[in-house]
Write a protein that holds these residues in place. Structure first.
Motif, mmCIF file in Angstrom:
data_model
loop_
_atom_site.group_PDB
_atom_site.id
_atom_site.type_symbol
_atom_site.label_atom_id
_atom_site.label_comp_id
_atom_site.label_asym_id
_atom_site.label_seq_id
_atom_site.Cartn_x
_atom_site.Cartn_y
_atom_site.Cartn_z
ATOM 1 N N ARG A 171 -1.487 109.563 -16.098
ATOM 2 C CA ARG A 171 -1.321 110.413 -17.277
ATOM 3 C C ARG A 171 -1.618 109.633 -18.555
ATOM 4 N NH1 ARG A 171 1.346 115.235 -16.465
ATOM 5 N NH2 ARG A 171 2.263 115.232 -18.544
ATOM 6 N N THR A 172 -1.234 108.371 -18.568
ATOM 7 C CA THR A 172 -1.539 107.524 -19.722
ATOM 8 C C THR A 172 -3.046 107.387 -19.903
ATOM 9 O OG1 THR A 172 0.521 106.285 -19.441
ATOM 10 C CG2 THR A 172 -1.220 105.223 -20.722
ATOM 11 N N ALA A 173 -3.766 107.177 -18.798
ATOM 12 C CA ALA A 173 -5.224 107.064 -18.861
ATOM 13 C C ALA A 173 -5.847 108.352 -19.388
ATOM 14 C CB ALA A 173 -5.782 106.720 -17.482
ATOM 15 N N ALA A 174 -5.342 109.507 -18.932
ATOM 16 C CA ALA A 174 -5.863 110.787 -19.408
ATOM 17 C C ALA A 174 -5.638 110.943 -20.907
ATOM 18 C CB ALA A 174 -5.201 111.935 -18.645
ATOM 19 N N PHE A 175 -4.456 110.587 -21.366
ATOM 20 C CA PHE A 175 -4.154 110.675 -22.798
ATOM 21 C C PHE A 175 -5.111 109.805 -23.613
ATOM 22 C CE2 PHE A 175 -1.937 108.835 -26.462
ATOM 23 C CZ PHE A 175 -1.659 109.993 -27.191
ATOM 24 N N LEU A 176 -5.323 108.562 -23.150
ATOM 25 C CA LEU A 176 -6.203 107.655 -23.886
ATOM 26 C C LEU A 176 -7.641 108.181 -23.909
ATOM 27 C CD1 LEU A 176 -4.908 104.232 -22.522
ATOM 28 C CD2 LEU A 176 -4.577 105.131 -24.830
ATOM 29 N N LEU A 177 -8.147 108.611 -22.754
ATOM 30 C CA LEU A 177 -9.524 109.104 -22.698
ATOM 31 C C LEU A 177 -9.704 110.340 -23.575
ATOM 32 C CD1 LEU A 177 -10.944 108.897 -19.059
ATOM 33 C CD2 LEU A 177 -11.778 107.752 -21.109
ATOM 34 N N GLY A 178 -8.768 111.266 -23.471
ATOM 35 C CA GLY A 178 -8.877 112.486 -24.264
ATOM 36 C C GLY A 178 -8.885 112.210 -25.747
ATOM 37 N N ARG A 179 -8.041 111.292 -26.189
ATOM 38 C CA ARG A 179 -7.987 110.953 -27.616
ATOM 39 C C ARG A 179 -9.232 110.184 -28.047
ATOM 40 N NH1 ARG A 179 -4.582 113.831 -30.529
ATOM 41 N NH2 ARG A 179 -4.132 112.101 -31.954
ATOM 42 N N LEU A 180 -9.743 109.306 -27.180
ATOM 43 C CA LEU A 180 -10.954 108.557 -27.527
ATOM 44 C C LEU A 180 -12.162 109.479 -27.664
ATOM 45 C CD1 LEU A 180 -10.583 105.432 -25.206
ATOM 46 C CD2 LEU A 180 -10.697 105.378 -27.697
ATOM 47 N N LEU A 181 -12.247 110.493 -26.814
ATOM 48 C CA LEU A 181 -13.413 111.386 -26.830
ATOM 49 C C LEU A 181 -13.320 112.447 -27.918
ATOM 50 C CD1 LEU A 181 -13.917 111.763 -22.984
ATOM 51 C CD2 LEU A 181 -15.389 110.517 -24.574
ATOM 52 N N GLY A 182 -12.127 112.741 -28.363
ATOM 53 C CA GLY A 182 -11.977 113.694 -29.458
ATOM 54 C C GLY A 182 -12.543 115.060 -29.117
ATOM 55 N N ARG A 184 -15.669 115.742 -28.382
ATOM 56 C CA ARG A 184 -16.859 115.696 -27.531
ATOM 57 C C ARG A 184 -16.623 116.482 -26.245
ATOM 58 N NH1 ARG A 184 -16.235 110.277 -29.232
ATOM 59 N NH2 ARG A 184 -17.898 109.525 -30.595
ATOM 60 N N LYS A 185 -17.691 117.039 -25.726
ATOM 61 C CA LYS A 185 -17.631 117.761 -24.464
ATOM 62 C C LYS A 185 -18.437 117.007 -23.407
ATOM 63 C CE LYS A 185 -17.128 122.339 -26.551
ATOM 64 N NZ LYS A 185 -17.711 123.711 -26.660
ATOM 65 N N GLY A 186 -17.953 117.012 -22.195
ATOM 66 C CA GLY A 186 -18.649 116.339 -21.113
ATOM 67 C C GLY A 186 -17.695 116.063 -19.966
ATOM 68 N N ALA A 187 -18.235 115.565 -18.870
ATOM 69 C CA ALA A 187 -17.435 115.293 -17.679
ATOM 70 C C ALA A 187 -16.978 113.842 -17.649
ATOM 71 C CB ALA A 187 -18.243 115.624 -16.425
ATOM 72 N N ARG A 214 -4.158 119.064 -21.266
ATOM 73 C CA ARG A 214 -4.442 118.710 -22.656
ATOM 74 C C ARG A 214 -5.927 118.734 -23.016
ATOM 75 N NH1 ARG A 214 -0.694 115.310 -25.228
ATOM 76 N NH2 ARG A 214 -2.207 115.365 -26.941
ATOM 77 N N PHE A 215 -6.796 118.480 -22.035
ATOM 78 C CA PHE A 215 -8.220 118.323 -22.344
ATOM 79 C C PHE A 215 -9.084 119.121 -21.361
ATOM 80 C CE2 PHE A 215 -5.884 114.332 -23.149
ATOM 81 C CZ PHE A 215 -5.894 114.362 -24.547
ATOM 82 N N PRO A 216 -8.933 120.446 -21.347
ATOM 83 C CA PRO A 216 -9.646 121.269 -20.355
ATOM 84 C C PRO A 216 -11.159 121.274 -20.528
ATOM 85 C CG PRO A 216 -8.533 122.654 -21.978
ATOM 86 C CD PRO A 216 -8.062 121.256 -22.218
ATOM 87 N N LYS A 217 -11.669 120.850 -21.686
ATOM 88 C CA LYS A 217 -13.117 120.812 -21.908
ATOM 89 C C LYS A 217 -13.764 119.550 -21.343
ATOM 90 C CE LYS A 217 -12.920 123.658 -26.080
ATOM 91 N NZ LYS A 217 -13.218 123.720 -27.542
ATOM 92 N N LEU A 218 -12.950 118.709 -20.677
ATOM 93 C CA LEU A 218 -13.457 117.475 -20.078
ATOM 94 C C LEU A 218 -13.220 117.531 -18.566
ATOM 95 C CD1 LEU A 218 -11.993 114.949 -22.693
ATOM 96 C CD2 LEU A 218 -14.390 115.657 -22.493
ATOM 97 N N ASP A 246 -23.895 115.605 -17.492
ATOM 98 C CA ASP A 246 -22.892 115.747 -18.545
ATOM 99 C C ASP A 246 -21.816 114.670 -18.502
ATOM 100 O OD1 ASP A 246 -21.899 116.670 -16.124
ATOM 101 O OD2 ASP A 246 -20.691 118.273 -17.030
ATOM 102 N N ILE A 247 -21.945 113.658 -17.646
ATOM 103 C CA ILE A 247 -20.903 112.626 -17.528
ATOM 104 C C ILE A 247 -20.975 111.687 -18.729
ATOM 105 C CG2 ILE A 247 -20.118 110.643 -16.192
ATOM 106 C CD1 ILE A 247 -21.082 112.153 -13.683
ATOM 107 N N ILE A 248 -19.823 111.516 -19.396
ATOM 108 C CA ILE A 248 -19.805 110.696 -20.614
ATOM 109 C C ILE A 248 -18.698 109.643 -20.605
ATOM 110 C CG2 ILE A 248 -20.859 112.500 -22.046
ATOM 111 C CD1 ILE A 248 -18.024 113.132 -23.108
#
Length: 337
Positions: A171-182, A184-187, A214-218, A246-248
């Motif tokens: 969950r921590t990794a998901a939070f960090l990735l989602g915040r880093l990507l802002g 942006r859309k992609g897989a 939290r980040f359904p667009k990813l 679409d992988i980012i």
């Protein structure tokens, strides 16, 4: 207050009367706070001496058996050796059986062979296979305690699990990735060495749950079964990149980070955010080079010490241990190395 020492022993150690010790132990009124502290310190000193006397002439032999890439097993070996030194006055010796690639049947034979030597205990990192859990049950019934490290065998009768809360780490990794990507859309690639490693499975569950929430667009794309070995990881990620334009980003919970990054380089594709696990030499270098944004790490020395203490507690050589508490996950970036 049940005590393993007599009132007379405590009084002699504290330098006060037996009557005063009796009042303290039975929580009677009229005792000065400093006197209570003297009694507590006296009991602590008697406990320390008792532990030291138990340790004299007693050796703890453990076998450390691991199925993991060499870059991680080297970290664990160093951590166990450091923890052994921290357990003075106990004399602890370890034999290491470290395998990058080993079939479950061979691992079962290894566990049983080492248990036949009657060590004080086994520290084990292995995949959660039924035959491995059954082997752990057999050696446990024979009197050899097994502590699982980093990844658990929950269906076994292991003595304890030592490691981080892997679902919280995901969950921590998901939070960090989602915040880093802002925005942006992609897989996002979620890379596991194997679903049979219960720790990685728990990380993925936590990661996917928070990404959906939290980040359904990813969307998450899984790569697994590589056991963290670079060549196979690179091959599978390369195939994934061919199939998905679409992988980012990447969450690598199963190692193989050089292989993953090489696959992106080969395809001339950018990685906009990258989270990995374990601060080994390779990941430290990748952080310094800016190829990885953050590493989720934990104190392996503390984990190794806790695993050894669980075995010492099993043999009634120490009074308590805390292996039921998960170790604290830490987020490491290039700026707090």
């Amino acid at each position: 207050m049940p005590q393993r020492f007599t009132v007379k022993q405590i009084a002699a150690q504290a330098g006060i009367s037996t009557a005063t010790v009796d009042r303290v132990l039975n929580a009677r009124p009229g005792v000065h706070a400093q006197t209570r502290l003297r009694v507590e310190h006296a009991i602590s000193e008697l406990e320390r001496r008792a532990a030291a006397s138990l340790a004299i002439g007693w050796n703890l032999y453990v076998d450390v058996i691991m199925h993991s890439p060499r870059r991680f097993t080297s970290l664990v070996q160093a951590a166990v050796e450091r923890a052994m030194a921290d357990l003075d006055p106990f004399r602890v010796s370890a034999r290491f059986h470290l395998h990058e690639d080993i079939a479950p049947a061979k691992l079962v034979k290894l566990i049983e062979a080492r248990a036949a030597d009657r060590p004080g205990g086994i520290i084990l990192k292995a995949s959660d296979e039924p035959e491995i859990a059954e082997a752990v049950n057999r050696v446990t019934m024979s009197g050899v305690p097994v502590v699982t490290l980093v990844t658990d065998l929950p269906r076994s009768q292991r003595l304890a699990y030592v490691g981080m809360d892997n679902r919280a780490a995901g969950r921590t990794a998901a939070f960090l990735l989602g915040r880093l990507l802002g925005e942006r859309k992609g897989a996002v690639i979620a890379h596991l060495g194997s679903h049979n490693f219960q720790g990685e499975e728990e990380r993925e569950i936590g990661f996917r749950a928070l990404m959906r929430e939290r980040f359904p667009k990813l969307p998450v794309v899984e790569v697994s079964g590589t056991f963290g070995l670079d060549r196979e990881t690179r091959r599978q990620v390369a195939q994934c990149l061919k199939e998905r334009r679409d992988i980012i980003a990447v969450y690598s919970m199963g190692g193989g980070n050089r292989g993953i990054l090489q696959a992106f380089d080969d395809a001339a594709r950018p990685v906009l955010a990258y989270i990995g696990h374990d601060l080994d030499d390779e990941n430290r270098a990748l952080l310094q080079q800016g190829r990885i944004d953050a590493i989720i790490d934990h104190d392996l020395v503390a984990d190794a010490r806790d695993a050894l203490r669980a075995i010492l507690f099993h043999h009634r050589r120490i009074e308590s241990h805390h292996s039921n508490q998960p170790s604290r996950a830490m987020v490491v970036t290039p700026y707090n190395l």
